[in-house]
Each structure stands twice: as structure tokens, then as C-alpha cells.
Design a protein around this motif. Structure first.
Motif, short mmCIF file in Angstrom:
data_model
loop_
_atom_site.label_atom_id
_atom_site.label_comp_id
_atom_site.label_asym_id
_atom_site.label_seq_id
_atom_site.Cartn_x
_atom_site.Cartn_y
_atom_site.Cartn_z
N GLY A 1 33.26 18.13 -49.22
CA GLY A 1 33.73 18.99 -48.07
C GLY A 1 32.72 19.98 -47.67
O GLY A 1 31.37 19.97 -48.32
N GLU B 1 26.52 15.66 -47.03
CA GLU B 1 27.25 15.00 -46.22
C GLU B 1 26.50 13.85 -45.55
O GLU B 1 25.20 14.07 -45.08
CB GLU B 1 28.22 15.59 -45.60
N LYS C 1 39.77 13.28 -49.66
CA LYS C 1 38.74 13.98 -49.34
C LYS C 1 38.00 14.89 -50.36
O LYS C 1 38.50 15.74 -51.06
CB LYS C 1 38.98 14.85 -48.04
#
Lengths: 105, 480
Positions: free
Chosen positions: A98, A105, A95
Motif C-alpha cells: 500500500g 508498486e 492487500k
């Protein structure tokens, strides 16, 4: 040329996206007397600023467009082999986007 | 035993069916398992066995077919892990072959695996691989040299007759001297670099080790030529380079640098070099000394360090550690992930070089450091070209002392004004073809001599090297 400091060394490392321990910073800092001396030597070479910088050994680059040659797509098995976190036909990537990411995102 | 023979001897045996490719592969595997020099990264023995079994017939003209080889770990190899001996690339399994690997496979050569190197090719000792130190088979307490250390080791110990390396400063030609080998760096642009992990783009050259000059000339005939995947690849016609050796096509004017000659302090090296010059004169060569400016000799090291470190910064910026690499826990952004991966993935030496490269590229420093080094390079090469207006070959010892003991190494930026250790960078600055071959033995350690020629006169470099080989009678050396 700017004077070297330990903060500049850390900043250079940050520009290259890695961190240094304080011992590593000290080692690099202590090397800079030599770096400055040798840079000074280069500047003292007669006629050094009267020539153009040399970026490649000689000029003979090709700039033509390559022919369109159809390529076979990457085989799935080969792509999966490149990951140690493959599940079925998919690869699990770490990932990297974040809450603190600067990418939407 | 076949692997300690030359390429041409093995080829002859294959054609006459005295040995088969699978027997060669098995012998190579058996020898690899006894390696004492720490030569190996990844091996692909099953793939090699499969390829060898598929070879049914070898014709007279198929010189390389059925012969095993190794490649330095900075060449992309389809399906075979490629790390450039750095943790930042752990687990990277390329999805394509480098063009030079493709050419060798198309010629029927059998890739056995990958060899150790100084991490990311940034080192001259063969001591900074993530797999540890590679040693010299003639004395395991001494370095074999780098960065192509593992490739030098596998050829020197008779595991294969040929291995690929890369040469950015002297990374093939110096280890060749330390290991009693032929190490050849072709003209920059003569061999495609597509698939070679870049260190310093303006200097990197696909290079290699063999145990004699004729073998080296055959290899270039197979791997040279234009490649549209490499913008620095030359469109000049390739040649049958072995003809320069077999038909003795040669030039006659040899020069050496007076300042370098006068700086040789080791009496045995000087004596061996003097003897070689006398023998060449006896064969009709015209030998003369040349007054290359001393200040440009002293400029070699800082010019090389600044240019290579700066170019390495750019070339290695793509190593993000995300798809493969050391692995990172608990990163909350891609910046944090990449920073942690690169911190963990690069050794201290690499970080030092990157910081110096980054410093030289800061906007406040670029003119005084990077651009000035590029200008110094221009002066160095201009003067080298003046030398080649009057001479056909530059002849110099390839090393000026025995390889250092591993326990006595110092990896810091050298503060000692010295040019002898850096003289071979001349060939990289100018892109010239340059070959090292054995000259003599001192205390049972080999020491080489180097021949450099004009760009694209690779064949003529082989030609003089072949003459020297006949004089020294030092070829096909194997340290078992």
C-alpha cells in the motif's frame, strides 16, 4: 552480553515481527534473572570454550544434486481449497502493498 | 473391538478376513467421537473410508496395510488442514504429504486425521494447543505430556495402535511414560523430515507411539531410508528392524548414570528401576554405573532452551499469516499486516520463547549465548560418546515423578537447577535412537523406562526394549 531492558525485549519482538503487551513484556523481563544465571552457568563449565560449537548431531549431510524428476503441476482445485476467499478460479489475497509499503508498486 | 489390539494382531485378523479395513475405520471413527482427552485437530474420515473400501486383499507380508493411524498436526498432509495447533496456521491445507506420510500411505496405512500438540511443538505439557488442554486418560486432572499430546492420547485410549509424533527434547518419549506407551525416537537422519514443520532443526526427529516394541520395530522398517528431499537424511542402508526383536539380536553392556540414580527421590521408582536392573543381570546382561559429569547434566536444560529457541526463531520466520492464519483488518503495508498477524497468531508462551531466541542471536549476545550453548552441546555429546565406548545401552527411568496436575503447572523458564526432567534431551543432542516403554504403575499411573543406544543402532535398542517388555509384562496397555 548486553543488559536486558524492557525496550530490548520490545526490539527483539519487533525483530520477530510481533508486538507484546506491557504484561507480556513484564513476564519476559522477570524471566531474565534466570536466563542470565543459566547462561553464566554454561560459561563456567570447564573446557566449554575449548571445543567447536556443535551444529548437528553428526556430520553426514548429502550435497549431491538431486535428479531432475518432472513433477505434476499443482491442481487448481487444491490451490483454491487453500483459500477461504476464492472467487471462481482466483484467490483474493489481503492487500499487503500500500501507500506506506517499502516495496515499489 | 480391534483397535485396542496390536498392529501384528490386527494384521493377522485382516489377512484371515476376520475383519476388514472399512470395519476398522468405522470402529476408529466411533471411538474418536468418544474422545475425552481432547486429542483431535482435523479429521479426514471420508478420505479414510474411501481408501479402506478400495483395499481388496491383504497379503501376509503387508503388515501395515488397512490399519488406521493418526499423525501429529505438524506433518504436512495433502488436503487435510495442518496448523501445528497454532492460530498462525489456521486454514493451511497442504498441497503435499510429508515423506513419512507418503511412506505410510504407500504401505497401505489409512490416515484418519491430525492430533493436537503443544503450539508449534514448543512445550512439554500438552496444554498450549489452540484447541485447549489435552488430558491424561489415566487421570484427567493430570497432563499427558507434550508436545505430541494428542498422538499419545489416541494410542493410549485404544483409538489406533500407532500414531506419528515428533521429538525435539522428549516430546514423544516423555508422554509415552505418562500414558503407558512405547515411544520411539529413531536416530536423527534415519527418517526423512521432509514435510515436518520444523521447530529446532538440529534436534527434531520424526518419532511415534505404539503399544508394544515389536510394532515399533515394524514401523521403522517402513518409514526409514534416504530421502533426497531432506539434506539431513542418511544414505545408510535401512534394515529389517523387527529382526532384532524376533531373532533376539542383542548387545550385553548396560550402563546408567550414577548421579541420576542417586537423585531419584521417589522410592517406588527407585525400587522398580532396581528390580529391572536385577532382572537384566539375571538374564546375563552386564550392568554398571557410570560417572557422567554432574555439571553437564545441569547444562542440559539451558543448552536445550537456548538452542531450541534460537533455531525456532529462524524456522518460524516464514509464518507470515498472509495466505492463511488469523486474518487481519486495516493493514496498510506488508510489514504491518505480518506484524498484526503474528501478534494475533502466536500465543504468549511462543512469543516468550521467540524473544529469548531473538535475544540469544543478537550480535552482542550470540557468542555468549547461542554459540556457547552449541559448545556445551559438544561437551555433552562427547561425554555421552565416551559412555558408549564402554557401554551398549544407556538405561534410565523416563520420568522421576507422576505427571503434574494441570492446575499446578508453571511454564516459566525453570529457575530450579534440575536435570532429571531434562535427561532425555541427551538423545536429541547426540541424535541417538531412544525408546521409552512402561516400567511400572504408581498410584494407578504408568511410568516408563528409557533405553538409548549408539547412533544407527536402532535395531539393538528395540532388542533390549523387547527384553524389558518381557520382564515387566507391561505391553499393549489401553486405558479405555
Amino acid at each position: 552480553m548486553i543488559k536486558i531492558t524492557k525496550n530490548i525485549i520490545r526490539q527483539c519482538a519487533k525483530n520477530m515481527m510481533f508486538d507484546l503487551t506491557s504484561e507480556e513484556v513484564d513476564t519476559i523481563f522477570n524471566e531474565f534473572d534466570t536466563v542470565y544465571a543459566q547462561v553464566g552457568f554454561l560459561s563456567s563449565i570447564k573446557g566449554v570454550d575449548e571445543v567447536e560449537p556443535m551444529t548437528f548431531p553428526y556430520k553426514e549431510h548429502q550435497h549431491k544434486l538431486a535428479d531432475d524428476i518432472p513433477l505434476k503441476p499443482l491442481k487448481r482445485a487444491l490451490a483454491l481449497k487453500n483459500s477461504n476467499t476464492a472467487f471462481g478460479n482466483q484467490i483474493k489475497l489481503p492487500k499487503v502493498i500500500g501507500v506506506n509499503s517499502d516495496v515499489d508498486e | 473391538m480391534w483397535m485396542n489390539k496390536s498392529i501384528t494382531e490386527i494384521h493377522s485378523a485382516l489377512v484371515k478376513k476376520k475383519v476388514t479395513p472399512i470395519e476398522l475405520v468405522e470402529e476408529c471413527i466411533s471411538l474418536s467421537e468418544k474422545d475425552k482427552c481432547n486429542c483431535f485437530e482435523a479429521c479426514c474420515f471420508d478420505q479414510a473410508r474411501k481408501q479402506a473400501k478400495e483395499i481388496k486383499e491383504i497379503k501376509e507380508e503387508e503388515i501395515l496395510k488397512g490399519i488406521p493411524f493418526f499423525a501429529k498436526d505438524n506433518f504436512s498432509t495433502l488436503g487435510v488442514e495442518t496448523t501445528a495447533s497454532s492460530n498462525i496456521l489456521n486454514g493451511y491445507i497442504p498441497i503435499f504429504d510429508a515423506s513419512v506420510i507418503t511412506k505410510l500411505k504407500n504401505a497401505g496405512m489409512i490416515l484418519m486425521g491430525k492430533t493436537t500438540m503443544d503450539e508449534l511443538a514448543m512445550g512439554g505439557n500438552g496444554t498450549t494447543s489452540h484447541k485447549g488442554v489435552s488430558t491424561n486418560p489415566y487421570d484427567h486432572k493430570r497432563i499427558i505430556g507434550g508436545s505430541s499430546c494428542g498422538s499419545a492420547g489416541v494410542v493410549s485410549t485404544g483409538i489406533v495402535p500407532f500414531a506419528l509424533g515428533s521429538d525435539t527434547g522428549d516430546s514423544v518419549r516423555k508422554p509415552a511414560s505418562h500414558a503407558g506407551l512405547v515411544g520411539f525416537k529413531p536416530t536423527w537422519g534415519r527418517v526423512s523430515r521432509y514435510g515436518l514443520l520444523s521447530f529446532a532443526t538440529s534436534l527434531d526427529t520424526v518419532s511415534y507411539f505404539t503399544r508394544n516394541v515389536l510394532d515399533a520395530s515394524y514401523i521403522l522398517s517402513y518409514i526409514s531410508g534416504y530421502d533426497n528431499k531432506d539434506m539431513s537424511s542418511s544414505t545408510r542402508k535401512k534394515e529389517k528392524y523387527q529382526d532384532y526383536v524376533l531373532k533376539k539380536k542383542t548387545f550385553k553392556k548396560i550402563g546408567y548414570f550414577k548421579e541420576v540414580y542417586n537423585s531419584i527421590t521417589n522410592k517406588q521408582i527407585k525400587e522398580a528401576f532396581d528390580n529391572l536392573l536385577s532382572s537384566l543381570k539375571g538374564k546375563g546382561y552386564i550392568v554398571s554405573e557410570y560417572d557422567y559429569p554432574k555439571e553437564l547434566l545441569y547444562a542440559l536444560y539451558p543448552t536445550y532452551m537456548i538452542i531450541s529457541c534460537a533455531e525456532a526463531n529462524s524456522n518460524n520466520a516464514c509464518l507470515d499469516g498472509i495466505k492463511y492464519g488469523p486474518g487481519v483488518e486495516n493493514a496498510t503495508s506488508w510489514v504491518e499486516y505480518m506484524t498484526k498477524a503474528r501478534t494475533k497468531g502466536f500465543s504468549e508462551l511462543i512469543k516468550r520463547r521467540f524473544v529469548i531466541g531473538s535475544f540469544s542471536l543478537l550480535s552482542q549476545n550470540q557468542e555468549e549465548m547461542f554459540t556457547r550453548a552449541q559448545k556445551a552441546r559438544r561437551l555433552i555429546v562427547n561425554e555421552l560418546n565416551k559412555f558408549f565406548d564402554e557401554h551398549d545401552y544407556l538405561l534410565l527411568p523416563a520420568a522421576y515423578s507422576l505427571p503434574p496436575k494441570i492446575s499446578e503447572l508453571d511454564t516459566k523458564w525453570s529457575s530450579k537447577p534440575d536435570f532429571l526432567d531434562n535427561i532425555l534431551t541427551l538423545g536429541n543432542f547426540g541424535g541417538n535412537p531412544s525408546i521409552t516403554l512402561p516400567l511400572t504403575f504408581i498410584n494407578n499411573m504408568p511410568l516408563g523406562v528409557n533405553v538409548t543406544g549408539r547412533i544407527f543402532e536402532d535395531g539393538y535398542v528395540f532388542s533390549l526394549a523387547s527384553e524389558i517388555e518381557k520382564i515387566t509384562k507391561l505391553s499393549n496397555l489401553v486405558k479405555e
